[in-house]
Design a protein around this motif. Structure first.
Motif, PDB file in Angstrom:
ATOM      1  N   ASP A  23     -72.267  57.355 -18.051  1.00  0.00           N
ATOM      2  CA  ASP A  23     -73.821  56.373 -17.911  1.00  0.00           C
ATOM      3  C   ASP A  23     -73.975  55.334 -17.023  1.00  0.00           C
ATOM      4  OD1 ASP A  23     -74.030  57.276 -20.430  1.00  0.00           O
ATOM      5  OD2 ASP A  23     -73.913  55.967 -22.284  1.00  0.00           O
ATOM      6  N   THR A  24     -74.859  54.369 -17.008  1.00  0.00           N
ATOM      7  CA  THR A  24     -74.859  53.860 -15.628  1.00  0.00           C
ATOM      8  C   THR A  24     -75.290  52.137 -16.383  1.00  0.00           C
ATOM      9  OG1 THR A  24     -75.615  55.638 -14.917  1.00  0.00           O
ATOM     10  CG2 THR A  24     -76.099  52.875 -13.793  1.00  0.00           C
ATOM     11  N   LEU A  25     -74.106  51.187 -15.560  1.00  0.00           N
ATOM     12  CA  LEU A  25     -74.239  49.794 -15.813  1.00  0.00           C
ATOM     13  C   LEU A  25     -75.157  49.198 -14.560  1.00  0.00           C
ATOM     14  CD1 LEU A  25     -71.260  49.153 -16.524  1.00  0.00           C
ATOM     15  CD2 LEU A  25     -71.415  50.280 -18.197  1.00  0.00           C
ATOM     16  N   VAL A  26     -76.504  49.433 -15.627  1.00  0.00           N
ATOM     17  CA  VAL A  26     -77.321  48.546 -14.720  1.00  0.00           C
ATOM     18  C   VAL A  26     -77.691  46.757 -14.582  1.00  0.00           C
ATOM     19  CG1 VAL A  26     -78.739  50.827 -14.165  1.00  0.00           C
ATOM     20  CG2 VAL A  26     -79.747  48.704 -16.435  1.00  0.00           C
ATOM     21  N   GLU A  27     -76.822  46.275 -15.253  1.00  0.00           N
ATOM     22  CA  GLU A  27     -77.025  44.434 -15.284  1.00  0.00           C
ATOM     23  C   GLU A  27     -75.990  44.321 -16.204  1.00  0.00           C
ATOM     24  OE1 GLU A  27     -81.298  42.290 -17.506  1.00  0.00           O
ATOM     25  OE2 GLU A  27     -81.389  43.223 -15.884  1.00  0.00           O
ATOM     26  N   VAL A  28     -75.503  42.648 -15.788  1.00  0.00           N
ATOM     27  CA  VAL A  28     -74.725  42.226 -16.500  1.00  0.00           C
ATOM     28  C   VAL A  28     -75.603  40.387 -16.616  1.00  0.00           C
ATOM     29  CG1 VAL A  28     -72.475  41.458 -16.384  1.00  0.00           C
ATOM     30  CG2 VAL A  28     -72.504  43.533 -15.406  1.00  0.00           C
ATOM     31  N   ASN A  29     -75.414  40.545 -18.176  1.00  0.00           N
ATOM     32  CA  ASN A  29     -76.318  38.570 -18.454  1.00  0.00           C
ATOM     33  C   ASN A  29     -77.075  38.746 -16.857  1.00  0.00           C
ATOM     34  OD1 ASN A  29     -73.753  38.500 -19.716  1.00  0.00           O
ATOM     35  ND2 ASN A  29     -72.678  37.597 -17.945  1.00  0.00           N
ATOM     36  N   GLY A  30     -77.746  39.719 -16.942  1.00  0.00           N
ATOM     37  CA  GLY A  30     -79.756  39.372 -16.378  1.00  0.00           C
ATOM     38  C   GLY A  30     -79.246  39.709 -14.773  1.00  0.00           C
ATOM     39  N   ASN A  31     -78.006  39.888 -14.471  1.00  0.00           N
ATOM     40  CA  ASN A  31     -77.761  39.609 -12.894  1.00  0.00           C
ATOM     41  C   ASN A  31     -77.733  42.028 -12.603  1.00  0.00           C
ATOM     42  OD1 ASN A  31     -77.587  37.180 -11.858  1.00  0.00           O
ATOM     43  ND2 ASN A  31     -76.153  37.245 -13.393  1.00  0.00           N
ATOM     44  N   SER A  32     -79.178  42.074 -11.846  1.00  0.00           N
ATOM     45  CA  SER A  32     -78.721  43.399 -11.698  1.00  0.00           C
ATOM     46  C   SER A  32     -77.689  43.831 -10.981  1.00  0.00           C
ATOM     47  CB  SER A  32     -80.137  43.680 -10.578  1.00  0.00           C
ATOM     48  OG  SER A  32     -80.256  45.079 -10.581  1.00  0.00           O
ATOM     49  N   LEU A  33     -77.600  44.988 -11.287  1.00  0.00           N
ATOM     50  CA  LEU A  33     -76.962  46.402 -10.333  1.00  0.00           C
ATOM     51  C   LEU A  33     -76.800  46.775  -8.967  1.00  0.00           C
ATOM     52  CD1 LEU A  33     -73.624  46.273 -12.605  1.00  0.00           C
ATOM     53  CD2 LEU A  33     -73.828  44.525 -11.202  1.00  0.00           C
ATOM     54  N   ARG A  34     -78.319  47.177  -9.213  1.00  0.00           N
ATOM     55  CA  ARG A  34     -78.871  48.338  -7.913  1.00  0.00           C
ATOM     56  C   ARG A  34     -79.153  47.439  -6.930  1.00  0.00           C
ATOM     57  NH1 ARG A  34     -83.242  48.984 -13.452  1.00  0.00           N
ATOM     58  NH2 ARG A  34     -81.998  50.353 -14.163  1.00  0.00           N
ATOM     59  N   GLU A  35     -79.678  48.735  -6.028  1.00  0.00           N
ATOM     60  CA  GLU A  35     -79.225  48.686  -4.522  1.00  0.00           C
ATOM     61  C   GLU A  35     -78.239  47.563  -4.354  1.00  0.00           C
ATOM     62  OE1 GLU A  35     -83.453  47.110  -4.536  1.00  0.00           O
ATOM     63  OE2 GLU A  35     -84.150  48.688  -5.792  1.00  0.00           O
ATOM     64  N   LEU A  36     -77.434  48.102  -4.502  1.00  0.00           N
ATOM     65  CA  LEU A  36     -75.459  47.321  -3.826  1.00  0.00           C
ATOM     66  C   LEU A  36     -75.413  48.294  -3.008  1.00  0.00           C
ATOM     67  CD1 LEU A  36     -75.094  44.673  -6.621  1.00  0.00           C
ATOM     68  CD2 LEU A  36     -76.263  44.207  -4.841  1.00  0.00           C
ATOM     69  N   ASP A  37     -74.620  48.529  -1.949  1.00  0.00           N
ATOM     70  CA  ASP A  37     -72.999  49.219  -1.954  1.00  0.00           C
ATOM     71  C   ASP A  37     -72.291  48.923  -2.660  1.00  0.00           C
ATOM     72  OD1 ASP A  37     -74.304  49.547   0.937  1.00  0.00           O
ATOM     73  OD2 ASP A  37     -73.852  47.833   1.764  1.00  0.00           O
ATOM     74  N   PRO A  38     -71.622  50.066  -2.826  1.00  0.00           N
ATOM     75  CA  PRO A  38     -70.511  50.175  -3.799  1.00  0.00           C
ATOM     76  C   PRO A  38     -69.130  49.216  -3.993  1.00  0.00           C
ATOM     77  CG  PRO A  38     -71.162  52.252  -2.998  1.00  0.00           C
ATOM     78  CD  PRO A  38     -71.749  51.502  -1.690  1.00  0.00           C
ATOM     79  N   ASP A  39     -69.147  48.715  -2.848  1.00  0.00           N
ATOM     80  CA  ASP A  39     -68.097  47.467  -3.160  1.00  0.00           C
ATOM     81  C   ASP A  39     -69.289  45.908  -3.382  1.00  0.00           C
ATOM     82  OD1 ASP A  39     -66.171  49.116  -2.080  1.00  0.00           O
ATOM     83  OD2 ASP A  39     -65.895  48.446   0.428  1.00  0.00           O
ATOM     84  N   ASP A  40     -70.348  45.432  -3.517  1.00  0.00           N
ATOM     85  CA  ASP A  40     -70.509  44.668  -3.999  1.00  0.00           C
ATOM     86  C   ASP A  40     -71.341  44.946  -4.881  1.00  0.00           C
ATOM     87  OD1 ASP A  40     -70.965  43.470  -0.782  1.00  0.00           O
ATOM     88  OD2 ASP A  40     -72.758  44.493  -0.932  1.00  0.00           O
ATOM     89  N   CYS A  41     -71.747  46.526  -5.512  1.00  0.00           N
ATOM     90  CA  CYS A  41     -72.219  46.915  -6.993  1.00  0.00           C
ATOM     91  C   CYS A  41     -69.981  46.143  -7.908  1.00  0.00           C
ATOM     92  CB  CYS A  41     -72.019  48.204  -7.286  1.00  0.00           C
ATOM     93  SG  CYS A  41     -73.049  48.193  -8.638  1.00  0.00           S
ATOM     94  N   GLU A  42     -69.451  46.532  -7.046  1.00  0.00           N
ATOM     95  CA  GLU A  42     -68.024  46.097  -8.123  1.00  0.00           C
ATOM     96  C   GLU A  42     -67.520  44.759  -8.413  1.00  0.00           C
ATOM     97  OE1 GLU A  42     -64.555  49.486  -7.677  1.00  0.00           O
ATOM     98  OE2 GLU A  42     -65.766  50.529  -6.993  1.00  0.00           O
ATOM     99  N   ARG A  44     -69.397  42.138  -7.775  1.00  0.00           N
ATOM    100  CA  ARG A  44     -70.687  41.272  -8.297  1.00  0.00           C
ATOM    101  C   ARG A  44     -70.673  41.831 -10.430  1.00  0.00           C
ATOM    102  NH1 ARG A  44     -77.235  42.001  -7.921  1.00  0.00           N
ATOM    103  NH2 ARG A  44     -76.779  40.359  -6.085  1.00  0.00           N
ATOM    104  N   PHE A  45     -69.783  42.813 -10.645  1.00  0.00           N
ATOM    105  CA  PHE A  45     -69.744  43.534 -12.133  1.00  0.00           C
ATOM    106  C   PHE A  45     -68.545  42.961 -12.741  1.00  0.00           C
ATOM    107  CE2 PHE A  45     -67.346  45.917 -14.453  1.00  0.00           C
ATOM    108  CZ  PHE A  45     -67.793  45.923 -16.002  1.00  0.00           C
ATOM    109  N   ALA A  46     -67.672  43.033 -11.768  1.00  0.00           N
ATOM    110  CA  ALA A  46     -65.912  41.678 -11.625  1.00  0.00           C
ATOM    111  C   ALA A  46     -66.601  39.876 -12.176  1.00  0.00           C
ATOM    112  CB  ALA A  46     -65.391  42.220 -10.605  1.00  0.00           C
ATOM    113  N   ASP A  47     -67.393  39.971 -11.075  1.00  0.00           N
ATOM    114  CA  ASP A  47     -67.424  38.801 -11.016  1.00  0.00           C
ATOM    115  C   ASP A  47     -68.213  37.501 -12.491  1.00  0.00           C
ATOM    116  OD1 ASP A  47     -66.239  38.050  -9.113  1.00  0.00           O
ATOM    117  OD2 ASP A  47     -68.477  37.635  -7.855  1.00  0.00           O
ATOM    118  N   LEU A  48     -68.936  38.961 -12.640  1.00  0.00           N
ATOM    119  CA  LEU A  48     -70.040  38.576 -14.333  1.00  0.00           C
ATOM    120  C   LEU A  48     -69.910  38.812 -15.486  1.00  0.00           C
ATOM    121  CD1 LEU A  48     -73.035  39.489 -12.689  1.00  0.00           C
ATOM    122  CD2 LEU A  48     -72.899  37.308 -12.629  1.00  0.00           C
ATOM    123  N   PHE A  49     -68.830  39.918 -15.314  1.00  0.00           N
ATOM    124  CA  PHE A  49     -68.618  40.171 -16.860  1.00  0.00           C
ATOM    125  C   PHE A  49     -67.282  39.775 -17.120  1.00  0.00           C
ATOM    126  CE2 PHE A  49     -65.646  43.648 -19.550  1.00  0.00           C
ATOM    127  CZ  PHE A  49     -66.617  44.136 -20.093  1.00  0.00           C
TER     128      PHE A  49
END
Length: 132
Positions: A23-42, A44-49
């Motif tokens: 499955d794909t996590l696409v948003e955390v607390n209203g903040n998109s995880l789409r259209e990011l480089d893999p490191d930036d996505c991880e 952002r997820f770590a910062d928000l989750f």
């Protein structure tokens, strides 16, 4: 991926009811995880989750079709085009040659929004080979 963060592991404790591998996590607390480089996505997820975070999840889906042509399909060219297509769109494409050289089974996999966005483009590519 370009579409969000793909689930590649689920801890037994505490577990995540309803969450499935791929499955794909696409948003955390209203903040998109789409259209990011893999490191930036991880990052952002770590910062928000955290406890109580609201995560929007898209299912991993598969669509299957058959490419049928009046002439034998140029398998090497099709394979190269599929590899480029999959890399460009961040989806998985698999092909399986049928018992007839004019028939190829095609399977596309990825996040639901990725499949929805890319299917018309894949249809165009398959139509090119079907008409060749």
């Amino acid at each position: 991926t370009w579409w969000g963060m793909t689930v590649d592991a689920i801890d037994d404790e505490p577990g995540q009811p309803g969450l499935r591998m791929r499955d794909t996590l696409v948003e955390v607390n209203g903040n998109s995880l789409r259209e990011l480089d893999p490191d930036d996505c991880e990052q952002r997820f770590a910062d928000l989750f955290g406890d109580g975070a609201v995560v929007l999840v898209e299912p991993h889906v598969e669509v299957v079709g058959v490419l049928t042509s009046g002439n034998p399909v140029d398998m090497e060219s099709l394979k190269a085009d599929f590899e480029r297509f999959a890399a460009d769109w961040a989806v998985e494409l698999k092909m399986q040659v049928g018992t007839h050289p004019c028939s190829v089974r095609v399977q596309m996999e990825g996040p639901q929004s990725a499949i929805k966005a890319t299917k018309p483009e894949l249809d165009n590519l398959m139509r090119y080979y079907a008409d060749a």
